[in-house]
Design an enzyme around this catalytic site. Sequence first.
Site, PDB file in Angstrom:
ATOM      1  N   GLY A  36       0.757  -1.090   0.116  1.00  0.00           N
ATOM      2  CA  GLY A  36      -0.089   0.053  -0.085  1.00  0.00           C
ATOM      3  C   GLY A  36       0.759   1.320  -0.048  1.00  0.00           C
ATOM      4  O   GLY A  36       2.028   1.175  -0.026  1.00  0.00           O
ATOM      5  N   TYR A 140      -3.883 -19.042  -3.990  1.00  0.00           N
ATOM      6  CA  TYR A 140      -4.603 -18.038  -3.686  1.00  0.00           C
ATOM      7  C   TYR A 140      -6.110 -18.286  -3.137  1.00  0.00           C
ATOM      8  O   TYR A 140      -6.420 -17.913  -2.179  1.00  0.00           O
ATOM      9  CB  TYR A 140      -4.344 -17.121  -4.938  1.00  0.00           C
ATOM     10  CG  TYR A 140      -5.496 -15.781  -4.692  1.00  0.00           C
ATOM     11  CD1 TYR A 140      -5.229 -14.749  -3.653  1.00  0.00           C
ATOM     12  CD2 TYR A 140      -6.323 -15.684  -5.538  1.00  0.00           C
ATOM     13  CE1 TYR A 140      -6.062 -13.893  -3.466  1.00  0.00           C
ATOM     14  CE2 TYR A 140      -7.277 -14.511  -5.472  1.00  0.00           C
ATOM     15  CZ  TYR A 140      -7.159 -13.634  -4.470  1.00  0.00           C
ATOM     16  OH  TYR A 140      -7.946 -12.481  -4.482  1.00  0.00           O
ATOM     17  N   ASN A 169     -13.375  -9.420 -11.145  1.00  0.00           N
ATOM     18  CA  ASN A 169     -12.261  -8.611 -11.452  1.00  0.00           C
ATOM     19  C   ASN A 169     -12.232  -7.107 -11.259  1.00  0.00           C
ATOM     20  O   ASN A 169     -13.088  -6.115 -11.974  1.00  0.00           O
ATOM     21  CB  ASN A 169     -11.833  -8.583 -13.012  1.00  0.00           C
ATOM     22  CG  ASN A 169     -11.438 -10.080 -13.046  1.00  0.00           C
ATOM     23  OD1 ASN A 169     -11.847 -10.966 -13.000  1.00  0.00           O
ATOM     24  ND2 ASN A 169      -9.828 -10.096 -13.635  1.00  0.00           N
ATOM     25  N   HIS A 188      -2.279  -6.705 -13.245  1.00  0.00           N
ATOM     26  CA  HIS A 188      -3.595  -6.832 -13.868  1.00  0.00           C
ATOM     27  C   HIS A 188      -3.548  -6.039 -15.065  1.00  0.00           C
ATOM     28  O   HIS A 188      -2.970  -5.379 -15.684  1.00  0.00           O
ATOM     29  CB  HIS A 188      -4.454  -6.110 -12.734  1.00  0.00           C
ATOM     30  CG  HIS A 188      -4.514  -6.727 -11.572  1.00  0.00           C
ATOM     31  ND1 HIS A 188      -4.047  -6.155 -10.342  1.00  0.00           N
ATOM     32  CD2 HIS A 188      -5.069  -7.864 -11.170  1.00  0.00           C
ATOM     33  CE1 HIS A 188      -4.334  -7.038  -9.287  1.00  0.00           C
ATOM     34  NE2 HIS A 188      -4.932  -8.186  -9.804  1.00  0.00           N
ATOM     35  N   PHE A 207      -2.021 -13.374 -22.346  1.00  0.00           N
ATOM     36  CA  PHE A 207      -1.723 -14.942 -21.821  1.00  0.00           C
ATOM     37  C   PHE A 207      -2.454 -16.077 -22.289  1.00  0.00           C
ATOM     38  O   PHE A 207      -3.408 -16.471 -21.781  1.00  0.00           O
ATOM     39  CB  PHE A 207      -1.528 -14.749 -20.396  1.00  0.00           C
ATOM     40  CG  PHE A 207      -0.688 -14.034 -19.727  1.00  0.00           C
ATOM     41  CD1 PHE A 207       0.628 -13.537 -20.173  1.00  0.00           C
ATOM     42  CD2 PHE A 207      -0.715 -13.129 -18.524  1.00  0.00           C
ATOM     43  CE1 PHE A 207       1.579 -12.758 -19.857  1.00  0.00           C
ATOM     44  CE2 PHE A 207       0.122 -12.236 -18.115  1.00  0.00           C
ATOM     45  CZ  PHE A 207       1.378 -12.180 -18.742  1.00  0.00           C
ATOM     46  N   GLY A 283      -2.510 -21.304 -13.434  1.00  0.00           N
ATOM     47  CA  GLY A 283      -3.556 -20.904 -12.529  1.00  0.00           C
ATOM     48  C   GLY A 283      -4.956 -20.335 -13.438  1.00  0.00           C
ATOM     49  O   GLY A 283      -5.973 -19.860 -12.263  1.00  0.00           O
TER      50      GLY A 283
HETATM   51  N1  UDP Z   1      -4.044 -11.403 -18.694  1.00  0.00           N
HETATM   52  C1  UDP Z   1      -3.247 -11.050 -19.782  1.00  0.00           C
HETATM   53  N2  UDP Z   1      -1.936 -10.263 -19.876  1.00  0.00           N
HETATM   54  C2  UDP Z   1      -1.437  -9.577 -18.873  1.00  0.00           C
HETATM   55  C3  UDP Z   1      -2.291  -9.619 -17.711  1.00  0.00           C
HETATM   56  C4  UDP Z   1      -3.375 -10.475 -17.507  1.00  0.00           C
HETATM   57  O1  UDP Z   1      -3.525 -11.590 -20.735  1.00  0.00           O
HETATM   58  O2  UDP Z   1      -0.779  -8.898 -18.894  1.00  0.00           O
HETATM   59  C5  UDP Z   1      -5.167 -11.934 -18.625  1.00  0.00           C
HETATM   60  C6  UDP Z   1      -5.035 -12.821 -17.631  1.00  0.00           C
HETATM   61  O3  UDP Z   1      -4.485 -14.297 -18.146  1.00  0.00           O
HETATM   62  C7  UDP Z   1      -6.583 -13.163 -17.328  1.00  0.00           C
HETATM   63  C8  UDP Z   1      -6.948 -11.736 -17.371  1.00  0.00           C
HETATM   64  O4  UDP Z   1      -6.167 -11.007 -18.061  1.00  0.00           O
HETATM   65  O5  UDP Z   1      -7.039 -14.034 -17.982  1.00  0.00           O
HETATM   66  C9  UDP Z   1      -7.274 -10.922 -16.031  1.00  0.00           C
HETATM   67  O6  UDP Z   1      -6.120 -11.046 -15.416  1.00  0.00           O
HETATM   68  P1  UDP Z   1      -5.863 -10.153 -14.057  1.00  0.00           P
HETATM   69  O7  UDP Z   1      -4.512 -10.484 -13.432  1.00  0.00           O
HETATM   70  O8  UDP Z   1      -6.191  -8.653 -14.308  1.00  0.00           O
HETATM   71  O9  UDP Z   1      -6.902 -10.596 -13.283  1.00  0.00           O
HETATM   72  P2  UDP Z   1      -7.160 -12.141 -12.428  1.00  0.00           P
HETATM   73  O10 UDP Z   1      -8.419 -12.710 -13.539  1.00  0.00           O
HETATM   74  O11 UDP Z   1      -5.989 -13.211 -12.408  1.00  0.00           O
HETATM   75  O12 UDP Z   1      -7.884 -11.906 -11.210  1.00  0.00           O
END
Ligand code: UDP
Length: 326
Positions: A36, A140, A169, A188, A207, A283
């Site tokens: 934070g 998590y 999200n 994120h 991803f 994950g």
């Molecule tokens: N994601 C992505 N590229 C990035 C970050 C996230 O493609 O640089 C994808 C991630 O694989 C997921 C979605 O975006 O499917 C949301 O990811 P984030 O980490 O924002 O939130 P989460 O769903 O993990 O809480």
Amino acid sequence: MKILVVGGAGYIGSHMVKQLAKAGNDVITLDNLSYGYRDAVKYGEFVEGDLGDDSVLDSIFRSGDIDAVMHFAGFIQVGESVIKPAMYYHNNVVNTFTLLDAMLRHDIKNFIFSSTAAIFGEPDYTPIDEKHNKHPINPYGHSKLMIEQVLDDYDTAYGLRSTCLRYFNAAGADPDGELGERHVPETHLIPLILQAASGRREDIKVFGDDYATDDGTCVRDYIHINDLCDAHSLALQKMMKEDKSARYNLGNGKGFSVKQVIDVAKEVSGNDFKVSIEPRRAGDPAVLVADATLAKEELNWQPQFADLKDIVKTAWDWETGFLAKQ
Ligand code: UDP
């Protein structure tokens, strides 16, 4: 009311502190500033300390009159939790026990807990309602579900009332431009895309584009931070009035793929940027969309930012305002 916000210097916590203070509550933030920011706590009292530290908790609770505790101080990165489960179980489970024990010692019986869609794991059906089976697929999600289970038992045995809010999200920023998302490292999707849009990042990495979704990229349900905070306020009022625990899923009920979010960000920012396709992240379930009917019916909760474009616009203002000056 007098409310202790644990993790009030973080992304969701800082927005919550602002909303509670604006509504006339007396707010104390406890945060160890590991993630934070001191300057994100713009309202109420600030105590620097750890939720796993009995002596800090005792001194806050001894000062008296705390009506409720909201706990936002969890570690939140799915990928990191797979690699460092001990760190996640320690902070998210062991330290939360310390907090709950301190509450019981001081007879504080109202608790709002930040839970997550990750407790459901790979969905059996979608959208996901509260009855959906819970089978997390990463540490998590396990760590959050463990605390939900503990809270069920503490309700029965000790009368500690809790509301667990399962966020899908969380996204966007304070429309006043005072607060926003500032994770280091940022993991994120929306803030990373906007960094690419503003030129602070070379590209956005997607991803995985081989999921069983329409365009092959993961689908998520993005909910504006202020709407999330509204649900906390409503949940706290109801829990205290009815002296009853509850669990709610919070989302807009609409899924957007990673590629769709990128398109919206291009439209909102007016900028084009490089998009590269990378392997899947460990994950990640393919689709996570909330059925938030229960929260709407029981809390009378109505999201104000139902349109993804409006959510992204507040995050873009934060990216081009506060963050651009850092
Ligand atoms: N994601 C992505 N590229 C990035 C970050 C996230 O493609 O640089 C994808 C991630 O694989 C997921 C979605 O975006 O499917 C949301 O990811 P984030 O980490 O924002 O939130 P989460 O769903 O993990 O809480």
